[in-house]
Scaffold this motif. Sequence first.
Motif, mmCIF file in Angstrom:
data_model
loop_
_atom_site.group_PDB
_atom_site.id
_atom_site.type_symbol
_atom_site.label_atom_id
_atom_site.label_comp_id
_atom_site.label_asym_id
_atom_site.label_seq_id
_atom_site.Cartn_x
_atom_site.Cartn_y
_atom_site.Cartn_z
ATOM 1 N N LYS A 112 47.579 36.502 49.980
ATOM 2 C CA LYS A 112 48.723 36.027 49.200
ATOM 3 C C LYS A 112 48.788 34.507 49.193
ATOM 4 O O LYS A 112 49.042 33.883 48.156
ATOM 5 C CB LYS A 112 50.016 36.611 49.778
ATOM 6 N N SER A 144 37.809 34.444 39.774
ATOM 7 C CA SER A 144 37.779 35.898 39.539
ATOM 8 C C SER A 144 36.672 36.556 40.350
ATOM 9 O O SER A 144 36.861 37.641 40.900
ATOM 10 C CB SER A 144 37.610 36.195 38.045
ATOM 11 N N TYR A 147 37.753 36.450 44.193
ATOM 12 C CA TYR A 147 38.742 37.476 44.516
ATOM 13 C C TYR A 147 38.103 38.863 44.565
ATOM 14 O O TYR A 147 38.464 39.695 45.404
ATOM 15 C CB TYR A 147 39.882 37.467 43.494
ATOM 16 N N ASN A 152 40.447 41.644 46.185
ATOM 17 C CA ASN A 152 41.737 41.439 45.533
ATOM 18 C C ASN A 152 41.569 41.693 44.034
ATOM 19 O O ASN A 152 41.352 40.766 43.246
ATOM 20 C CB ASN A 152 42.236 40.004 45.793
ATOM 21 N N VAL A 153 41.660 42.962 43.652
ATOM 22 C CA VAL A 153 41.402 43.375 42.270
ATOM 23 C C VAL A 153 42.400 42.744 41.304
ATOM 24 O O VAL A 153 42.029 42.267 40.219
ATOM 25 C CB VAL A 153 41.457 44.913 42.148
ATOM 26 N N LYS A 154 43.682 42.721 41.676
ATOM 27 C CA LYS A 154 44.720 42.198 40.792
ATOM 28 C C LYS A 154 44.469 40.731 40.450
ATOM 29 O O LYS A 154 44.509 40.347 39.265
ATOM 30 C CB LYS A 154 46.102 42.351 41.455
ATOM 31 N N ALA A 155 44.224 39.908 41.465
ATOM 32 C CA ALA A 155 43.990 38.477 41.231
ATOM 33 C C ALA A 155 42.695 38.262 40.451
ATOM 34 O O ALA A 155 42.609 37.379 39.596
ATOM 35 C CB ALA A 155 43.943 37.721 42.554
ATOM 36 N N SER A 156 41.669 39.069 40.745
ATOM 37 C CA SER A 156 40.398 38.958 40.039
ATOM 38 C C SER A 156 40.561 39.249 38.553
ATOM 39 O O SER A 156 40.096 38.478 37.704
ATOM 40 C CB SER A 156 39.374 39.919 40.656
ATOM 41 N N LEU A 157 41.245 40.341 38.227
ATOM 42 C CA LEU A 157 41.441 40.714 36.828
ATOM 43 C C LEU A 157 42.361 39.734 36.110
ATOM 44 O O LEU A 157 42.172 39.455 34.924
ATOM 45 C CB LEU A 157 42.012 42.135 36.740
ATOM 46 N N THR A 158 43.366 39.204 36.815
ATOM 47 C CA THR A 158 44.272 38.217 36.223
ATOM 48 C C THR A 158 43.495 37.005 35.720
ATOM 49 O O THR A 158 43.690 36.532 34.598
ATOM 50 C CB THR A 158 45.333 37.766 37.234
#
Length: 200
Positions: A112, A144, A147, A152-158
């Motif tokens: 985080k 990306s 991550y 950290n899938v969420k941060a990577s995709l973001t």
Amino acid sequence: MNRFKDCDEDVAAVTCQRMVFSDKTKRILFADSYHFNNNSVFRTALMLGPTSAPLLRAKFVEAVGGWDEQMEARQDWDLWIRLMKSYKAVFIDEALWIYHEVTFEHIGGSSKRQVNAHERIISKYFQHFEDDIYEYRDILSILSMTYALTGNVKASLTNYLRVLRLKPFMICGNFKLFCKILKRFVRYVLQSNKILRLHI
């Protein structure tokens, strides 16, 4: 130190390859090898490595305002960016120090905190990114992939979606980036399963 003494006066940092040692497996994981480029502020800042990596000229650190103590993490990258916007760095293509990859909690160890720090850096230097959309895409691509490598899938995709919005018609480049992200996530899953089996 001798290399630093021979540098031009506008060189603020000297860094080199590092060997990454895992305290968990007691093995050398890999040695860094970079394509160093002083023309790219943010990529050069990333390649300077963690806080303990480069030798710095104190007068230049003071000139750019020193460490930003408001940063939750990545204070090093933030300082390196400010240094590289005004000065240069020299890279020694030789592994001269060992970086210990530890398992205990440290300032940059929280996922985080890492995400918050990267978002703060993007916001802090957004004007620069607006002026150089290709470097912005480059940094988002690196984040990306990083991550994905930490799960950290969420941060990577973001960050991948940000890349798509910047250059939606770079179909080949965007697909290659997706494959690199997927490859790193698979590597994370395989490493996690291997560690899990060791603990069972």
